[in-house]
Design a protein around this motif. Structure first.
Motif, PDB file in Angstrom:
ATOM      1  N   ILE A 190      21.910 -37.075 -18.673  1.00 58.90           N
ATOM      2  CA  ILE A 190      23.171 -37.357 -17.982  1.00 58.90           C
ATOM      3  C   ILE A 190      23.998 -38.284 -18.871  1.00 58.90           C
ATOM      4  CG2 ILE A 190      24.237 -38.324 -15.916  1.00 58.90           C
ATOM      5  CD1 ILE A 190      21.614 -37.702 -14.451  1.00 58.90           C
ATOM      6  N   PRO A 191      25.222 -37.899 -19.239  1.00 55.65           N
ATOM      7  CA  PRO A 191      25.993 -38.683 -20.214  1.00 55.65           C
ATOM      8  C   PRO A 191      26.554 -39.971 -19.629  1.00 55.65           C
ATOM      9  CG  PRO A 191      27.332 -36.897 -19.373  1.00 55.65           C
ATOM     10  CD  PRO A 191      25.947 -36.700 -18.783  1.00 55.65           C
ATOM     11  N   GLU A 192      26.791 -40.918 -20.506  1.00 57.77           N
ATOM     12  CA  GLU A 192      27.559 -42.102 -20.144  1.00 57.77           C
ATOM     13  C   GLU A 192      29.035 -41.738 -20.222  1.00 57.77           C
ATOM     14  OE1 GLU A 192      26.801 -45.295 -19.213  1.00 57.77           O
ATOM     15  OE2 GLU A 192      24.729 -44.621 -18.979  1.00 57.77           O
ATOM     16  N   PRO A 193      29.805 -42.022 -19.191  1.00 60.23           N
ATOM     17  CA  PRO A 193      31.224 -41.653 -19.239  1.00 60.23           C
ATOM     18  C   PRO A 193      32.000 -42.504 -20.226  1.00 60.23           C
ATOM     19  CG  PRO A 193      30.775 -42.937 -17.268  1.00 60.23           C
ATOM     20  CD  PRO A 193      29.442 -42.683 -17.915  1.00 60.23           C
ATOM     21  N   GLU A 194      32.870 -41.858 -20.999  1.00 59.99           N
ATOM     22  CA  GLU A 194      33.745 -42.587 -21.906  1.00 59.99           C
ATOM     23  C   GLU A 194      34.830 -43.308 -21.112  1.00 59.99           C
ATOM     24  OE1 GLU A 194      36.430 -39.765 -24.121  1.00 59.99           O
ATOM     25  OE2 GLU A 194      35.243 -38.307 -22.955  1.00 59.99           O
ATOM     26  N   LEU A 238      30.098 -37.203 -12.049  1.00 59.44           N
ATOM     27  CA  LEU A 238      29.895 -36.952 -10.628  1.00 59.44           C
ATOM     28  C   LEU A 238      28.539 -36.318 -10.380  1.00 59.44           C
ATOM     29  CD1 LEU A 238      33.302 -35.304  -9.571  1.00 59.44           C
ATOM     30  CD2 LEU A 238      32.670 -37.722  -9.448  1.00 59.44           C
ATOM     31  N   ASN A 239      27.957 -36.636  -9.234  1.00 62.62           N
ATOM     32  CA  ASN A 239      26.887 -35.823  -8.662  1.00 62.62           C
ATOM     33  C   ASN A 239      27.551 -34.678  -7.915  1.00 62.62           C
ATOM     34  OD1 ASN A 239      24.412 -37.220  -9.312  1.00 62.62           O
ATOM     35  ND2 ASN A 239      25.031 -38.824  -7.877  1.00 62.62           N
ATOM     36  N   VAL A 240      27.229 -33.444  -8.253  1.00 61.16           N
ATOM     37  CA  VAL A 240      27.825 -32.303  -7.558  1.00 61.16           C
ATOM     38  C   VAL A 240      27.159 -32.142  -6.194  1.00 61.16           C
ATOM     39  CG1 VAL A 240      28.215 -29.807  -7.596  1.00 61.16           C
ATOM     40  CG2 VAL A 240      28.385 -31.131  -9.715  1.00 61.16           C
ATOM     41  N   TYR A 255      28.909 -40.755  -9.585  1.00 61.78           N
ATOM     42  CA  TYR A 255      27.624 -41.234 -10.112  1.00 61.78           C
ATOM     43  C   TYR A 255      27.846 -42.457 -10.992  1.00 61.78           C
ATOM     44  CZ  TYR A 255      23.324 -41.239 -12.933  1.00 61.78           C
ATOM     45  OH  TYR A 255      22.163 -41.598 -13.587  1.00 61.78           O
ATOM     46  N   LYS A 256      28.837 -42.365 -11.870  1.00 60.76           N
ATOM     47  CA  LYS A 256      29.143 -43.501 -12.737  1.00 60.76           C
ATOM     48  C   LYS A 256      30.603 -43.421 -13.157  1.00 60.76           C
ATOM     49  CE  LYS A 256      25.898 -45.153 -15.174  1.00 60.76           C
ATOM     50  NZ  LYS A 256      24.837 -45.423 -16.186  1.00 60.76           N
ATOM     51  N   LEU A 257      31.270 -44.589 -13.126  1.00 63.37           N
ATOM     52  CA  LEU A 257      32.672 -44.692 -13.520  1.00 63.37           C
ATOM     53  C   LEU A 257      32.779 -45.175 -14.957  1.00 63.37           C
ATOM     54  CD1 LEU A 257      34.028 -46.492 -10.323  1.00 63.37           C
ATOM     55  CD2 LEU A 257      34.530 -44.130 -10.975  1.00 63.37           C
ATOM     56  N   SER A 282      23.905 -30.015 -11.646  1.00 61.27           N
ATOM     57  CA  SER A 282      23.629 -31.174 -10.793  1.00 61.27           C
ATOM     58  C   SER A 282      24.692 -32.249 -10.958  1.00 61.27           C
ATOM     59  CB  SER A 282      22.251 -31.752 -11.122  1.00 61.27           C
ATOM     60  OG  SER A 282      22.196 -32.164 -12.490  1.00 61.27           O
ATOM     61  N   HIS A 283      25.372 -32.249 -12.129  1.00 65.73           N
ATOM     62  CA  HIS A 283      26.396 -33.236 -12.431  1.00 65.73           C
ATOM     63  C   HIS A 283      27.621 -32.546 -13.031  1.00 65.73           C
ATOM     64  CE1 HIS A 283      22.648 -35.511 -12.205  1.00 65.73           C
ATOM     65  NE2 HIS A 283      23.392 -36.577 -11.943  1.00 65.73           N
ATOM     66  N   TYR A 284      28.714 -33.266 -13.032  1.00 66.46           N
ATOM     67  CA  TYR A 284      29.956 -32.738 -13.592  1.00 66.46           C
ATOM     68  C   TYR A 284      30.706 -33.890 -14.240  1.00 66.46           C
ATOM     69  CZ  TYR A 284      34.566 -30.437 -13.778  1.00 66.46           C
ATOM     70  OH  TYR A 284      35.757 -29.904 -14.187  1.00 66.46           O
ATOM     71  N   TYR A 285      31.217 -33.637 -15.443  1.00 64.15           N
ATOM     72  CA  TYR A 285      31.921 -34.663 -16.212  1.00 64.15           C
ATOM     73  C   TYR A 285      33.428 -34.499 -16.025  1.00 64.15           C
ATOM     74  CZ  TYR A 285      32.664 -37.851 -20.185  1.00 64.15           C
ATOM     75  OH  TYR A 285      33.001 -38.924 -20.995  1.00 64.15           O
TER      76      TYR A 285
END
Length: 368
Positions: A21-25, A31-33, A67-69, A133-136
């Motif tokens: 799961i990537p760290e957002p830039e 997001l968790n889908v 999931y993470k901002l 499972s996730h979306y960037y």
């Protein structure tokens, strides 16, 4: 931690891969889908009909939770505060605001709109589509907080079907008392019926599937025309004239994705009317057309691809205001687990399912 992503290795064949799961830039979100839908455009790709996309990650209609901002992301694009765990719907394309089209105010045609869409899943940030499972959510990708009273099953359609037809109807200038004939009673058609009805229009829908036509009545259609009963263009045009003071509809909107529907459309519309085309997105498909009739009737054709990104917020607000008036939660007639994405696509292609929805947790599957 790793997440899963469904990857089309070739048309009609799906595989599941795992990636970190990537760290957002800066300016991005992961997001968790929660729920994602099978849209008609996915079916064109799945069948190998898209001119360029023959493999990769699919999916664009979705709703998820933060999931993470990334750094500096504190609000959505309507300035509402955003925190981890909040429900989000994201516009499925980018709007750079710097390219030739964006500078002209034509945001749906942004040159960078789908720069991430064609990337393979092995390329960072991996989760390029919503079949995962996730979306960037990238910088320059509009996103909005989902109103509390809008359930996931309704919100998941907002970022494509509802936003698209809302934008198209606004572009047409549809006004109170106008008549509109809608070709196709799938997800786009049902949403268009509801929006047109709320604008005060007389709504006529054409489709070949009786169950769709019955659902269309629940979404505001005043009249329905069954293709099987009215089995020629002439019969359907006459049926529309009978419902519109013998002149034809003020507006037509093509949402079927069938090339022949486009050539038929001008027969259903009055002289001086307008015709919005949205459903036909596969290039290289042709249909006979009568340009002389178009000219003599002075019909204005309005092609729509994507939408101004803030229409997603308008669509979510529309859902919030009308969630108890129209059966948005019944629009999905097939709900599948993530592990059954291929089945969802195959059954959609065979038309066993009109609108398929995919959930990440089996506990979210309910009988509608």
């Amino acid at each position: 931690m790793k997440g899963k992503v469904a990857v089309m290795s070739e048309p009609m064949k799906m595989e599941v891969h795992e990636y970190e799961i990537p760290e957002p830039e800066k300016g991005a979100i992961v997001l968790n889908v929660s729920r994602t839908n099978v849209c008609g455009s996915e079916l064109h790709i799945w069948k190998g009909e898209h001119p360029t996309k023959k493999k990769g990650v699919l999916g664009h209609e979705m709703v998820g939770t933060v999931y993470k901002l990334g750094e500096n992301v504190t609000t959505d694009y309507a300035a509402r505060p955003i925190n981890e765990g909040d429900r989000i719907a994201a516009v499925y394309f980018l709007t750079c605001r710097k390219c030739n089209f964006c500078r002209r105010g034509n945001f749906p045609l942004c040159e960078k709109a789908l720069t991430f869409w064609g990337k393979g899943p092995e390329e960072f940030p991996h989760f390029h589509g919503t079949f995962g499972s996730h979306y960037y959510v990238h910088p320059d990708q509009y996103f909005y907080k989902v109103p509390d009273n809008v359930p996931d099953i309704a919100a998941a359609s907002a970022n494509c079907a509802l936003s698209q037809v809302y934008f198209g109807l606004d572009k047409s200038g549809l006004s109170y008392g106008d008549s509109v004939v809608i070709q196709g009673a799938g997800g786009l058609g049902l949403n268009a019926a509801a929006v047109a009805k709320e604008k005060g229009a007389k709504v006529i829908i054409i489709d070949a599937v009786e169950s769709r036509l019955e659902m269309a009545k629940q979404f505001g259609a005043d009249h329905v025309i069954n293709l099987k009963q009215y089995d020629t263009v002439e019969k359907r045009a006459e049926a529309v004239r009978e419902l519109t003071d013998r002149v034809g509809a003020d507006l037509g909107i093509e949402l079927s994705g069938v090339p022949a529907a486009f050539s038929e459309g001008i027969h259903l519309i009055r002289s001086g009317g307008k015709y919005v085309t949205i459903g036909n997105v596969s290039t290289g498909k042709y249909t006979d057309f009568d340009p002389g009739l178009l000219t003599r009737k002075s019909i204005q054709i309005i092609p729509i691809v994507r939408y101004d990104p803030w229409y997603l917020d308008k669509a979510l607000t529309f859902l919030s205001k009308n969630i108890n008036k129209y059966p948005f939660i019944k629009m999905m007639d097939g709900v599948f687990e993530f592990s059954s994405i291929q089945e969802a696509l195959d059954r959609s292609v065979s038309r066993e399912v009109t609108r398929a929805s995919i959930v990440m947790e089996a506990s979210e599957i309910v009988t509608l």
